[in-house]
Enzyme design. Sequence first.
Site, PDB file in Angstrom:
ATOM      1  N   LYS A   1      44.312  50.462  33.611  1.00  0.00           N
ATOM      2  CA  LYS A   1      45.428  50.017  32.772  1.00  0.00           C
ATOM      3  C   LYS A   1      45.218  50.502  31.342  1.00  0.00           C
ATOM      4  O   LYS A   1      44.313  50.049  30.640  1.00  0.00           O
ATOM      5  CB  LYS A   1      45.551  48.493  32.770  1.00  0.00           C
ATOM      6  CG  LYS A   1      46.898  48.077  32.174  1.00  0.00           C
ATOM      7  CD  LYS A   1      46.930  46.697  31.618  1.00  0.00           C
ATOM      8  CE  LYS A   1      46.377  46.589  30.237  1.00  0.00           C
ATOM      9  NZ  LYS A   1      47.167  47.273  29.191  1.00  0.00           N
TER      10      LYS A   1
ATOM     11  N   SER B   1      38.791  44.316  22.326  1.00  0.00           N
ATOM     12  CA  SER B   1      38.334  43.317  21.355  1.00  0.00           C
ATOM     13  C   SER B   1      37.344  42.343  21.985  1.00  0.00           C
ATOM     14  O   SER B   1      37.392  42.070  23.187  1.00  0.00           O
ATOM     15  CB  SER B   1      39.539  42.558  20.803  1.00  0.00           C
ATOM     16  OG  SER B   1      40.186  41.872  21.852  1.00  0.00           O
TER      17      SER B   1
ATOM     18  N   GLU C   1      32.614  46.746  26.555  1.00  0.00           N
ATOM     19  CA  GLU C   1      32.329  47.520  25.337  1.00  0.00           C
ATOM     20  C   GLU C   1      33.282  46.986  24.279  1.00  0.00           C
ATOM     21  O   GLU C   1      34.477  47.229  24.339  1.00  0.00           O
ATOM     22  CB  GLU C   1      32.557  49.006  25.634  1.00  0.00           C
ATOM     23  CG  GLU C   1      31.754  49.928  24.729  1.00  0.00           C
ATOM     24  CD  GLU C   1      32.496  50.232  23.443  1.00  0.00           C
ATOM     25  OE1 GLU C   1      32.290  49.483  22.469  1.00  0.00           O
ATOM     26  OE2 GLU C   1      33.262  51.201  23.424  1.00  0.00           O
TER      27      GLU C   1
ATOM     28  N   CYS D   1      35.378  51.613  17.350  1.00  0.00           N
ATOM     29  CA  CYS D   1      34.550  50.415  17.546  1.00  0.00           C
ATOM     30  C   CYS D   1      33.215  50.545  16.832  1.00  0.00           C
ATOM     31  O   CYS D   1      32.659  49.557  16.373  1.00  0.00           O
ATOM     32  CB  CYS D   1      34.352  50.141  19.022  1.00  0.00           C
ATOM     33  SG  CYS D   1      33.761  51.563  19.932  1.00  0.00           S
TER      34      CYS D   1
ATOM     35  N   GLU E   1      35.634  42.544  12.065  1.00  0.00           N
ATOM     36  CA  GLU E   1      36.015  43.925  12.297  1.00  0.00           C
ATOM     37  C   GLU E   1      37.414  44.138  11.719  1.00  0.00           C
ATOM     38  O   GLU E   1      38.358  43.442  12.096  1.00  0.00           O
ATOM     39  CB  GLU E   1      36.035  44.146  13.819  1.00  0.00           C
ATOM     40  CG  GLU E   1      36.202  45.556  14.241  1.00  0.00           C
ATOM     41  CD  GLU E   1      36.093  45.714  15.753  1.00  0.00           C
ATOM     42  OE1 GLU E   1      36.590  44.845  16.496  1.00  0.00           O
ATOM     43  OE2 GLU E   1      35.528  46.724  16.183  1.00  0.00           O
TER      44      GLU E   1
HETATM   45  P1  NAI Z   1      42.804  44.063  22.960  1.00  0.00           P
HETATM   46  O1  NAI Z   1      41.410  43.730  23.274  1.00  0.00           O
HETATM   47  O2  NAI Z   1      43.822  42.976  23.031  1.00  0.00           O
HETATM   48  O3  NAI Z   1      43.330  45.215  23.943  1.00  0.00           O
HETATM   49  C1  NAI Z   1      42.517  46.079  24.675  1.00  0.00           C
HETATM   50  C2  NAI Z   1      43.059  46.206  26.093  1.00  0.00           C
HETATM   51  O4  NAI Z   1      42.957  44.960  26.768  1.00  0.00           O
HETATM   52  C3  NAI Z   1      44.521  46.599  26.183  1.00  0.00           C
HETATM   53  O5  NAI Z   1      44.699  47.448  27.284  1.00  0.00           O
HETATM   54  C4  NAI Z   1      45.211  45.267  26.435  1.00  0.00           C
HETATM   55  O6  NAI Z   1      46.443  45.398  27.099  1.00  0.00           O
HETATM   56  C5  NAI Z   1      44.209  44.586  27.321  1.00  0.00           C
HETATM   57  N1  NAI Z   1      44.285  43.125  27.341  1.00  0.00           N
HETATM   58  C6  NAI Z   1      44.757  42.293  26.368  1.00  0.00           C
HETATM   59  N2  NAI Z   1      44.648  41.011  26.761  1.00  0.00           N
HETATM   60  C7  NAI Z   1      44.097  41.033  27.992  1.00  0.00           C
HETATM   61  C8  NAI Z   1      43.721  40.017  28.920  1.00  0.00           C
HETATM   62  N3  NAI Z   1      43.884  38.732  28.654  1.00  0.00           N
HETATM   63  N4  NAI Z   1      43.168  40.385  30.096  1.00  0.00           N
HETATM   64  C9  NAI Z   1      42.969  41.690  30.369  1.00  0.00           C
HETATM   65  N5  NAI Z   1      43.319  42.682  29.544  1.00  0.00           N
HETATM   66  C10 NAI Z   1      43.871  42.368  28.360  1.00  0.00           C
HETATM   67  O7  NAI Z   1      42.851  44.738  21.550  1.00  0.00           O
HETATM   68  P2  NAI Z   1      44.125  44.839  20.573  1.00  0.00           P
HETATM   69  O8  NAI Z   1      44.905  43.585  20.545  1.00  0.00           O
HETATM   70  O9  NAI Z   1      44.860  46.037  20.948  1.00  0.00           O
HETATM   71  O10 NAI Z   1      43.410  45.004  19.180  1.00  0.00           O
HETATM   72  C11 NAI Z   1      42.979  43.846  18.453  1.00  0.00           C
HETATM   73  C12 NAI Z   1      41.674  44.089  17.767  1.00  0.00           C
HETATM   74  O11 NAI Z   1      40.677  44.371  18.738  1.00  0.00           O
HETATM   75  C13 NAI Z   1      41.647  45.283  16.836  1.00  0.00           C
HETATM   76  O12 NAI Z   1      42.094  44.991  15.580  1.00  0.00           O
HETATM   77  C14 NAI Z   1      40.187  45.611  16.841  1.00  0.00           C
HETATM   78  O13 NAI Z   1      39.517  44.805  15.927  1.00  0.00           O
HETATM   79  C15 NAI Z   1      39.738  45.260  18.233  1.00  0.00           C
HETATM   80  N6  NAI Z   1      39.679  46.448  19.124  1.00  0.00           N
HETATM   81  C16 NAI Z   1      38.462  46.957  19.413  1.00  0.00           C
HETATM   82  C17 NAI Z   1      38.378  48.077  20.191  1.00  0.00           C
HETATM   83  C18 NAI Z   1      37.073  48.680  20.525  1.00  0.00           C
HETATM   84  O14 NAI Z   1      37.001  49.827  20.897  1.00  0.00           O
HETATM   85  N7  NAI Z   1      36.001  47.944  20.432  1.00  0.00           N
HETATM   86  C19 NAI Z   1      39.540  48.766  20.694  1.00  0.00           C
HETATM   87  C20 NAI Z   1      40.779  48.116  20.385  1.00  0.00           C
HETATM   88  C21 NAI Z   1      40.814  47.011  19.611  1.00  0.00           C
END
Ligand code: NAI
Length: 794
Positions: free
Chosen positions: A192, A245, A266, A300, A397
């Site tokens: 996904k 996140s 990760e 990240c 972050e």
């Molecule tokens: P997120 O963690 O919500 O999204 C990442 C992925 O998880 C997306 O594909 C999303 O659709 C999916 N997701 C969201 N809720 C889920 C759930 N309950 N169960 C399973 N999958 C789920 O990150 P978001 O909202 O896009 O970004 C928020 C913050 O997260 C950013 O500001 C940043 O600080 C951090 N982030 C960190 C990343 C990294 O590489 N460590 C990458 C993206 C965001």
Amino acid sequence: MNVARYFDEMSYAPAPESDSEARAWLKRHAEGFHHVIGGALVPPTDGARFDTIAPATGEVLARIAQGDAATVAAAVAAARKAQAPWAKLGGHGRARHLYALARAVQRHARLLAVVEALDNGKPIRETRDIDVPLVARHFYHHAGWAQLQEREFPDHGPVGVIGQIIPWNFPLLMLAWKIAPALALGNTVVLKPAEFTSLTALLFAEIAADAGLPPGVLNIVTGDGATGSALVAHPDVDKIAFTGSTEVGRMIRAATAGSGKSLTLELGGKSPFIVFDDADLDGAVEGVVDAIWFNQGQVCCAGSRLLVQESVAPVFLDKLKRRMATLRVGHPLDKTIDLGAIVAPVQLERIQRLVAIGVAEGATLHQADVELPQTGCFYPPTLLSGVQPSATVACEEIFGPVVVSMTFRTPDEAVALANNSRYGLAASVWSETIGLALDIAPKLQVGVVWINATNLFDAAVGFGGCRESGFGREGGREGVLEYLKPKAWTGRKPRVVAAPPTARRVEQRFATPTLDRTAKLFIGGKQARPDGNHSRPVLSPKGVRLGEVGEGNRKDIRNAVAAARAADGWSRATAHNRAQILYYLAENLSARADEFAARIAAMTDAPPAKALAEVEAAVARLFSYGAWADKYEGTVHTPPLRGVALALNEPIGVVGVVCPDEAPLLAFISLVAPAIAMGNRVVVAPSERHPLAATDFYQVMETSDLPAGVVNIVTGASADLAKTLAEHDDVDALWVFNSAEVSALAERLSVGNLKRTLVDNGLLTDWHDPAAAEGRIFLPHAVQVKNVWIPYGE
Ligand code: NAI
């Protein structure tokens, strides 16, 4: 005349990359994208779609299908159907497919780079020169692992169907990081993508189908968090691999607890970028540019905490500000820009909010006086200096082009500041003194260290963090192991815990129990009374009272963890030293083999020969780990970049161990020995029903020079002890080889500090079989790999 003007101004004119091919591709999907399931394009339920927006302009690029639980179920079914034939294809067959994918990515490199830049907003220079070449490299490298799988991992097989959830910051690269190892090793995938950036995954699925990837091997279900959560919840998924996140990572940890699914996370970071006074300051300024303005800081492992030695801080920050003024922010398809757009308005607002908090908390704001495009989501390169270590912007972050700076005086202070974070992903160290840099690297609690460099990645070099940055590695041999499972762990049923005989029954049958003595707990090298002063009887299967052991409680576990924490000298002891002590433990156990055999026979009703065989197997196991202690070493990678990467197997720290009832001595040794061989300290809950083999072992430890606090033993109810260990933030990893209920409890409660867990759920059935219970099966769980990138050669 015009030429002369250009020389006067020395300004850049736009150099746009053509998007005509990308536009033509989008036009072919103008009616809306579908999911890709079992090789077919599957429309969304009830036609539900959402817009994907170009963050640089706000333009709607396409309509993306919203996946629901039914779509996820169809994709998982397709992946399940495809898995056995895909595995049967063999390593060479799969290697050819991965090679075909690598070649296909290279053939379509330009289209992929442009679509990625449009959809995410990142500069074409980065997608073209970094993301897409790394994607191809990943498939090449993992084609190699597929080819070598049967010879290199003969004791392992694929995990099965993998659910993979990826973020928006490196949409295509994250896809490659996830699917290349999974597919190479015989798994099939339901992936996904993030809702902001689904396009390159859908384009890749088309390219993969053209390249002959069999239907069902890679399924793409698009959608938002609800779609991701349906994938996590699906019972027929064997493993979830997530990048995103920490907040969502925690939810996924809790949701998968007790499901038997394996998990890698990760997550976020707040990585330190440490500049010593003897660094090449101009080089380090360029380092900061790559650390925090690469991909607009939406990385990240971005070097988002700048730690500068006080004596050079003013001059360094001055140089940095001058460099910031030359950075160009603009349209992602303009080849002359340094920073593109922020992925979405919500992310832009988050950055603005956090910067405002930083200023309110006393930081000094410096923003480059650069021209921003009039429309779209843009944010200038930003420096917040004079930040307190406890400030929100130093801890949270930001995930944007914002670096916060602090100063330090001594190397020790630099390490203390660097480690003052709940995250532990990466760190960058700048010094021209190699001795200093290599002295600092092992002290940093992170998964990756770059020396005089930053943000270097390669398929051969593992990537991943510790603490709240998650667990598991991607890339390298350690990344391959995340997509394999031991063939010997074949038991399918959850471990059944037989009801113990009750004391009442004992009293009915034995009016005068043969009371022996009460074994205490073993904490910090000393026998200790349980805090509650309660003990529990130990009964033979026939109900004979064999003795009593302490009833350990929360406080006892806390004391044991504190003792284990304090024994950190063990983690720094040489492997040779650890090996000697393991051999010595073996020798002393062997000297008392008859006594231990009699104890096992009494506790379990095992025939004497079988009991003796268990002791002999425990002695051999200690020998094995004595042997492994100085042989399970790291490796030196030579990635296609200037330098080498040292993959170092470091101890995890304090490991909690909850033992099963079967093979009470052998299982105890099989779990404790690998952990301590690799330099961890342990807090062990031995078999609840047959704890006396472990308590008898105190004397073996006391006579074997094992330093105090390396092995701590708390007897009592497995579930209660597992619960306290799981909730304890100073326990870094937890191994539970007990009932399915205790495993589930431990996984669910370990979300606090996101500790790494190893639970077997009854899959390991024969503790005597070295293939199932010894060596390379356990050792990867006893270490965390730190990759230290060092410049080397020209
Ligand atoms: P997120 O963690 O919500 O999204 C990442 C992925 O998880 C997306 O594909 C999303 O659709 C999916 N997701 C969201 N809720 C889920 C759930 N309950 N169960 C399973 N999958 C789920 O990150 P978001 O909202 O896009 O970004 C928020 C913050 O997260 C950013 O500001 C940043 O600080 C951090 N982030 C960190 C990343 C990294 O590489 N460590 C990458 C993206 C965001």
